[in-house]
Design a protein around this motif. Structure first.
Motif, PDB file in Angstrom:
ATOM      1  N   HIS A 144     -15.108 -38.681  44.799  1.00 42.14           N
ATOM      2  CA  HIS A 144     -16.505 -38.725  45.252  1.00 42.14           C
ATOM      3  C   HIS A 144     -16.993 -37.349  45.678  1.00 42.14           C
ATOM      4  O   HIS A 144     -18.105 -36.944  45.325  1.00 42.14           O
ATOM      5  CB  HIS A 144     -16.650 -39.705  46.422  1.00 42.14           C
ATOM      6  N   VAL A 145     -16.168 -36.638  46.430  1.00 40.34           N
ATOM      7  CA  VAL A 145     -16.604 -35.327  46.926  1.00 40.34           C
ATOM      8  C   VAL A 145     -16.687 -34.330  45.761  1.00 40.34           C
ATOM      9  O   VAL A 145     -17.648 -33.575  45.635  1.00 40.34           O
ATOM     10  CB  VAL A 145     -15.652 -34.819  48.032  1.00 40.34           C
ATOM     11  N   GLY A 146     -15.688 -34.377  44.879  1.00 41.30           N
ATOM     12  CA  GLY A 146     -15.674 -33.435  43.754  1.00 41.30           C
ATOM     13  C   GLY A 146     -16.839 -33.651  42.800  1.00 41.30           C
ATOM     14  O   GLY A 146     -17.417 -32.692  42.284  1.00 41.30           O
ATOM     15  N   ALA A 147     -17.194 -34.904  42.553  1.00 43.82           N
ATOM     16  CA  ALA A 147     -18.265 -35.190  41.587  1.00 43.82           C
ATOM     17  C   ALA A 147     -19.646 -34.926  42.172  1.00 43.82           C
ATOM     18  O   ALA A 147     -20.580 -34.588  41.439  1.00 43.82           O
ATOM     19  CB  ALA A 147     -18.167 -36.641  41.108  1.00 43.82           C
ATOM     20  N   ALA A 148     -19.783 -35.074  43.492  1.00 44.98           N
ATOM     21  CA  ALA A 148     -21.123 -35.014  44.104  1.00 44.98           C
ATOM     22  C   ALA A 148     -21.825 -33.688  43.823  1.00 44.98           C
ATOM     23  O   ALA A 148     -23.050 -33.641  43.713  1.00 44.98           O
ATOM     24  CB  ALA A 148     -21.009 -35.241  45.613  1.00 44.98           C
ATOM     25  N   ALA A 149     -21.047 -32.637  43.663  1.00 46.46           N
ATOM     26  CA  ALA A 149     -21.637 -31.308  43.469  1.00 46.46           C
ATOM     27  C   ALA A 149     -21.989 -31.022  42.007  1.00 46.46           C
ATOM     28  O   ALA A 149     -22.476 -29.943  41.697  1.00 46.46           O
ATOM     29  CB  ALA A 149     -20.658 -30.249  43.984  1.00 46.46           C
ATOM     30  N   PHE A 157     -24.029 -39.650  33.789  1.00 48.60           N
ATOM     31  CA  PHE A 157     -23.801 -41.025  34.229  1.00 48.60           C
ATOM     32  C   PHE A 157     -25.057 -41.625  34.866  1.00 48.60           C
ATOM     33  O   PHE A 157     -24.988 -42.486  35.726  1.00 48.60           O
ATOM     34  CB  PHE A 157     -22.601 -41.076  35.182  1.00 48.60           C
ATOM     35  N   ALA A 158     -26.211 -41.146  34.398  1.00 46.18           N
ATOM     36  CA  ALA A 158     -27.480 -41.570  34.997  1.00 46.18           C
ATOM     37  C   ALA A 158     -27.787 -43.046  34.732  1.00 46.18           C
ATOM     38  O   ALA A 158     -28.477 -43.680  35.524  1.00 46.18           O
ATOM     39  CB  ALA A 158     -28.618 -40.695  34.459  1.00 46.18           C
ATOM     40  N   SER A 159     -27.287 -43.605  33.625  1.00 44.38           N
ATOM     41  CA  SER A 159     -27.655 -44.975  33.270  1.00 44.38           C
ATOM     42  C   SER A 159     -27.169 -45.964  34.322  1.00 44.38           C
ATOM     43  O   SER A 159     -25.994 -45.960  34.707  1.00 44.38           O
ATOM     44  CB  SER A 159     -27.061 -45.354  31.912  1.00 44.38           C
ATOM     45  N   LEU A 160     -28.093 -46.842  34.735  1.00 41.50           N
ATOM     46  CA  LEU A 160     -27.711 -47.904  35.675  1.00 41.50           C
ATOM     47  C   LEU A 160     -27.353 -49.195  34.949  1.00 41.50           C
ATOM     48  O   LEU A 160     -27.101 -50.217  35.586  1.00 41.50           O
ATOM     49  CB  LEU A 160     -28.836 -48.141  36.683  1.00 41.50           C
ATOM     50  N   MET A 161     -27.296 -49.135  33.606  1.00 40.36           N
ATOM     51  CA  MET A 161     -26.901 -50.324  32.840  1.00 40.36           C
ATOM     52  C   MET A 161     -25.578 -50.922  33.348  1.00 40.36           C
ATOM     53  O   MET A 161     -25.492 -52.133  33.579  1.00 40.36           O
ATOM     54  CB  MET A 161     -26.826 -49.976  31.341  1.00 40.36           C
ATOM     55  N   PRO A 162     -24.528 -50.101  33.540  1.00 44.24           N
ATOM     56  CA  PRO A 162     -23.264 -50.719  33.969  1.00 44.24           C
ATOM     57  C   PRO A 162     -23.373 -51.407  35.330  1.00 44.24           C
ATOM     58  O   PRO A 162     -22.811 -52.492  35.521  1.00 44.24           O
ATOM     59  CB  PRO A 162     -22.295 -49.529  34.053  1.00 44.24           C
ATOM     60  N   ARG A 197     -28.201 -42.662  45.420  1.00 45.09           N
ATOM     61  CA  ARG A 197     -27.397 -42.212  44.283  1.00 45.09           C
ATOM     62  C   ARG A 197     -26.887 -40.806  44.569  1.00 45.09           C
ATOM     63  O   ARG A 197     -27.630 -39.839  44.493  1.00 45.09           O
ATOM     64  CB  ARG A 197     -28.233 -42.307  43.015  1.00 45.09           C
ATOM     65  N   ARG A 198     -25.609 -40.725  44.900  1.00 47.07           N
ATOM     66  CA  ARG A 198     -25.086 -39.461  45.426  1.00 47.07           C
ATOM     67  C   ARG A 198     -23.889 -38.906  44.691  1.00 47.07           C
ATOM     68  O   ARG A 198     -23.546 -37.743  44.852  1.00 47.07           O
ATOM     69  CB  ARG A 198     -24.729 -39.644  46.906  1.00 47.07           C
ATOM     70  N   THR A 199     -23.194 -39.733  43.910  1.00 42.99           N
ATOM     71  CA  THR A 199     -22.005 -39.194  43.236  1.00 42.99           C
ATOM     72  C   THR A 199     -21.572 -40.128  42.113  1.00 42.99           C
ATOM     73  O   THR A 199     -22.205 -41.160  41.854  1.00 42.99           O
ATOM     74  CB  THR A 199     -20.850 -38.981  44.247  1.00 42.99           C
ATOM     75  N   LEU A 200     -20.484 -39.769  41.457  1.00 48.57           N
ATOM     76  CA  LEU A 200     -19.916 -40.623  40.418  1.00 48.57           C
ATOM     77  C   LEU A 200     -19.172 -41.782  41.084  1.00 48.57           C
ATOM     78  O   LEU A 200     -18.242 -41.571  41.860  1.00 48.57           O
ATOM     79  CB  LEU A 200     -18.960 -39.805  39.541  1.00 48.57           C
ATOM     80  N   TRP A 227     -23.805 -43.002  38.283  1.00 46.37           N
ATOM     81  CA  TRP A 227     -24.162 -42.136  39.392  1.00 46.37           C
ATOM     82  C   TRP A 227     -24.795 -43.017  40.457  1.00 46.37           C
ATOM     83  O   TRP A 227     -25.852 -43.590  40.228  1.00 46.37           O
ATOM     84  CB  TRP A 227     -25.134 -41.044  38.919  1.00 46.37           C
ATOM     85  N   GLY A 228     -24.125 -43.160  41.601  1.00 47.13           N
ATOM     86  CA  GLY A 228     -24.631 -44.155  42.543  1.00 47.13           C
ATOM     87  C   GLY A 228     -24.133 -43.964  43.960  1.00 47.13           C
ATOM     88  O   GLY A 228     -23.836 -42.845  44.395  1.00 47.13           O
TER      89      GLY A 228
END
Ligand SMILES: Nc1ncnc2c1ncn2[C@@H]1O[C@H](COP(=O)(O)OP(=O)(O)O)[C@@H](O)[C@H]1O
Ligand SMILES: [Mg+2]
Length: 342
Positions: A144-149, A157-162, A197-200, A227-228
């Motif tokens: 979470h911390v690594g992806a947030a930046a 990973f913008a799609s909210l479909m999943p 929506r803050r990280t992967l 991304w959520g």
């Protein structure tokens, strides 16, 4: 290309599928084994003496009693997430992507090395390793911390479909419709998931998707990645530990200890990305979803265990300002063996 339905792989057809694409050694494999688990994919393990590949194909129709549609393109999200985590996490934390057939929704990956065990199997057998729980929490924090930046990941990973198709429709909205008095609380939680929506976020961070080794853990199954809100992943894993405490009260104390260790390792010394209050809310929702959603926890069948899960979920959703520690204490007392008369 004909308009025929895309072919689903079977144990009988997968070897020639791989040979046609020149994947793996050019000989018949020694073993082809279905890997059990989910409701939404074909998963096969294909082994030669010197190589091993797991092939995963998303099913167009999910194997649940109730209707549930989930875009097969979720497999391409899984591929992207697996590749991303390969660069974000320590070596050996996820399989490597070997190939992807986008037309047939087939993903090939390396096999988990021997010496590990699906964490779910250990937990259900009452082997509750607190060190593993700590590793699981620490790895999630790192992710979470690594992806947030990473702005590139926000886009990818913008799609909210999943999240929508894989979780909110079958879980939250279904459970809300079946629990009118809790619907407002669940809807508020859904609104937060869609906004914060803050990280992967992996979306399926559960003991079934963790392979535990004596000194590390390996993560699997990324088709709900988006991304959520990082609270979702922490709550999803904690939910599984709470469900086990309720279905196996004999080990409730051990599951609760594992949950505390997981949260401590996730949280670390600095504030974690996931807010504790959001994790608690999400946990309340997810507990209810595994009772009343379209994907009920398969081992949670005993009526008394279900009632304990329901009581905990209701308390969480109807009480303000509970800490996670309060919730876990409640899980422990709810599952205490009845005191025998003196
Ligand atoms: N690369 C792999 N190596 C070893 N086992 C795997 C691998 N991928 C999946 N599995 C096993 O297969 C199960 C199902 O795979 P998973 O990707 O979780 O699919 P599903 O979405 O159907 O749950 C996992 O729980 C795990 O036991
Ligand atoms: Mg899985």
């Amino acid at each position: 290309v004909s308009g025929a339905a895309p072919t689903l792989l079977t144990q009988a057809s997968v070897a020639s599928f791989l040979r046609e694409r020149q994947i793996g050694p050019p000989r018949a494999p020694d073993a082809i084994e279905p890997l059990s688990g989910g409701i939404s994919n074909i998963v096969l393990r294909i082994a030669w003496p010197e190589a091993c590949i797991v092939v995963k194909q998303s099913l167009p129709q999910l194997r649940v009693a109730e209707e549930w549609t989930f875009d097969r393109a979720r497999l391409l999200i899984e591929r992207d997430c697996m590749a991303t985590l390969g660069t974000l996490l320590p070596a050996g934390s996820v399989p490597d992507v070997v190939f992807c057939d986008e037309d047939r929704y087939v993903l090939g990956m390396t096999c988990a090395p021997p010496g590990g065990e699906v964490w779910q199997d250990a937990l259900l057998a009452g082997r509750v390793d607190v060190a593993t729980a700590g590793r699981v929490g620490a790895l999630l924090r790192r992710l979470h911390v690594g992806a947030a930046a990473r702005d590139d990941l926000r886009e990818r990973f913008a799609s909210l479909m999943p999240l929508e198709q894989g979780r909110l429709d079958p879980y939250h909205r279904t459970a809300a419709a079946r629990n009118p008095d809790l619907a407002a609380a669940i809807e508020a939680d859904v609104a937060r998931l869609l906004e914060n929506r803050r990280t992967l976020v992996l979306g399926d961070f559960s003991p079934k998707n963790v392979i535990a080794y004596p000194d590390r853990v390996l993560l699997l199954d990324f088709e709900v990645a988006h991304w959520g809100d990082p609270a979702f992943d922490a709550a999803f894993m904690l939910c599984h530990l709470v469900l086990k405490a309720c279905s196996r009260p004999v080990d409730a104390t051990a599951y609760v200890r594992a949950a505390r260790e997981l949260w401590a390792a996730y949280h670390g010394d600095e504030p974690a990305l996931a807010r504790e209050a959001d994790v608690v809310d999400e946990l309340g929702c997810l507990l209810l979803c595994r009772l009343d959603g379209r994907s009920p926890a398969e081992y949670l069948t005993a009526p008394d265990a279900r009632e304990r899960v329901r009581a905990i979920a209701r308390t969480i959703l109807l009480t303000d300002d509970l800490s996670l520690s309060d919730v876990l204490a409640l899980v422990e007392t709810t599952n205490e063996p009845a005191r025998s008369p003196a």
